[in-house]
Motif scaffolding. Structure first.
Motif, PDB file in Angstrom:
ATOM      1  N   TYR A  10     129.084  47.358  25.290  1.00 17.43           N
ATOM      2  CA  TYR A  10     129.431  47.954  23.999  1.00 17.43           C
ATOM      3  C   TYR A  10     130.880  47.665  23.628  1.00 17.43           C
ATOM      4  O   TYR A  10     131.193  47.420  22.469  1.00 17.43           O
ATOM      5  CB  TYR A  10     129.196  49.467  24.008  1.00 17.43           C
ATOM      6  N   ALA A  11     131.766  47.670  24.615  1.00 16.83           N
ATOM      7  CA  ALA A  11     133.174  47.372  24.342  1.00 16.83           C
ATOM      8  C   ALA A  11     133.332  45.933  23.865  1.00 16.83           C
ATOM      9  O   ALA A  11     134.078  45.657  22.917  1.00 16.83           O
ATOM     10  CB  ALA A  11     134.014  47.626  25.591  1.00 16.83           C
ATOM     11  N   ALA A  12     132.617  45.032  24.507  1.00 20.33           N
ATOM     12  CA  ALA A  12     132.679  43.620  24.095  1.00 20.33           C
ATOM     13  C   ALA A  12     132.055  43.446  22.714  1.00 20.33           C
ATOM     14  O   ALA A  12     132.578  42.703  21.871  1.00 20.33           O
ATOM     15  CB  ALA A  12     131.974  42.749  25.122  1.00 20.33           C
ATOM     16  N   LEU A  13     130.941  44.116  22.482  1.00 16.12           N
ATOM     17  CA  LEU A  13     130.280  44.048  21.180  1.00 16.12           C
ATOM     18  C   LEU A  13     131.203  44.598  20.100  1.00 16.12           C
ATOM     19  O   LEU A  13     131.357  44.000  19.034  1.00 16.12           O
ATOM     20  CB  LEU A  13     128.965  44.825  21.202  1.00 16.12           C
ATOM     21  N   ASP A  14     131.850  45.715  20.387  1.00 14.74           N
ATOM     22  CA  ASP A  14     132.751  46.338  19.424  1.00 14.74           C
ATOM     23  C   ASP A  14     133.919  45.409  19.102  1.00 14.74           C
ATOM     24  O   ASP A  14     134.256  45.200  17.935  1.00 14.74           O
ATOM     25  CB  ASP A  14     133.258  47.673  19.981  1.00 14.74           C
ATOM     26  N   ALA A  15     134.497  44.841  20.130  1.00 17.75           N
ATOM     27  CA  ALA A  15     135.625  43.932  19.921  1.00 17.75           C
ATOM     28  C   ALA A  15     135.184  42.683  19.173  1.00 17.75           C
ATOM     29  O   ALA A  15     135.859  42.231  18.235  1.00 17.75           O
ATOM     30  CB  ALA A  15     136.248  43.549  21.263  1.00 17.75           C
ATOM     31  N   GLY A  16     134.044  42.137  19.549  1.00 19.44           N
ATOM     32  CA  GLY A  16     133.548  40.921  18.895  1.00 19.44           C
ATOM     33  C   GLY A  16     133.195  41.178  17.442  1.00 19.44           C
ATOM     34  O   GLY A  16     133.531  40.366  16.561  1.00 19.44           O
ATOM     35  N   CYS A  17     132.528  42.288  17.168  1.00 17.05           N
ATOM     36  CA  CYS A  17     132.142  42.593  15.784  1.00 17.05           C
ATOM     37  C   CYS A  17     133.348  42.934  14.928  1.00 17.05           C
ATOM     38  O   CYS A  17     133.400  42.567  13.755  1.00 17.05           O
ATOM     39  CB  CYS A  17     131.124  43.728  15.756  1.00 17.05           C
ATOM     40  N   ASN A  18     134.314  43.640  15.501  1.00 15.14           N
ATOM     41  CA  ASN A  18     135.535  43.931  14.742  1.00 15.14           C
ATOM     42  C   ASN A  18     136.277  42.651  14.375  1.00 15.14           C
ATOM     43  O   ASN A  18     136.762  42.507  13.254  1.00 15.14           O
ATOM     44  CB  ASN A  18     136.451  44.871  15.540  1.00 15.14           C
ATOM     45  N   ASP A  19     136.351  41.707  15.310  1.00 10.15           N
ATOM     46  CA  ASP A  19     136.993  40.418  15.019  1.00 10.15           C
ATOM     47  C   ASP A  19     136.205  39.636  13.973  1.00 10.15           C
ATOM     48  O   ASP A  19     136.780  39.010  13.080  1.00 10.15           O
ATOM     49  CB  ASP A  19     137.117  39.577  16.299  1.00 10.15           C
ATOM     50  N   TYR A  20     134.866  39.675  14.078  1.00 13.49           N
ATOM     51  CA  TYR A  20     134.001  38.960  13.138  1.00 13.49           C
ATOM     52  C   TYR A  20     134.173  39.511  11.716  1.00 13.49           C
ATOM     53  O   TYR A  20     134.325  38.763  10.756  1.00 13.49           O
ATOM     54  CB  TYR A  20     132.541  39.071  13.594  1.00 13.49           C
TER      55      TYR A  20
END
Length: 127
Positions: A10-20
């Motif tokens: 979830y942390a990786a998903l959150d970081a990736g989606c925020n960057d996207y």
């Protein structure tokens, strides 16, 4: 404390989606090919990272609650103003009590009232 694999995901998903979303790509994504990409599907469709804050469910609930509270305040103020400014109409009992207490200023004493010829209105003489 170590993070579990699920929390790391979830942390990786959150970081990736925020960057996207921060890159501005979803805003420019109008074609069907762009909307079928993995990042767009995961971030914008499944997890609603691309939805503006004013189009989310929590915003509608908060705005509705604030509107309901405001409506209740306005209705309460109107009712309070009506009850505060409403004057009690005199009844026969209150008029009789008034005439017994102060006969000089009483409106019920017909002996001391006369017609004013200039204005055609009843005038009460104070004796």
């Amino acid at each position: 404390m170590s993070m579990s694999m699920k929390q790391l995901g979830y942390a990786a998903l959150d970081a990736g989606c925020n960057d996207y979303v921060a890159s501005g790509i979803p805003d420019k994504c109008a074609s069907e090919d762009c909307q079928k990409t993995h990042l767009y599907t995961t971030c914008c469709v499944e997890y609603t990272y691309c939805t503006p804050w004013y189009a989310q469910t929590w915003f509608f609930i908060a705005a509705g609650a604030a509107g309901a509270v405001l409506l209740l305040i306005v209705v309460g103020a109107v009712v309070a103003i009506i009850f505060i400014t409403k004057k009690k109409k005199p009844t026969q009992d209150t008029l009789k009590k008034d005439s017994q207490m102060n006969p000089k200023t009483s409106q019920m004493n017909p002996k001391k009232s006369q017609m004013d010829p200039r204005t055609s209105q009843m005038v009460q003489k104070v004796v």
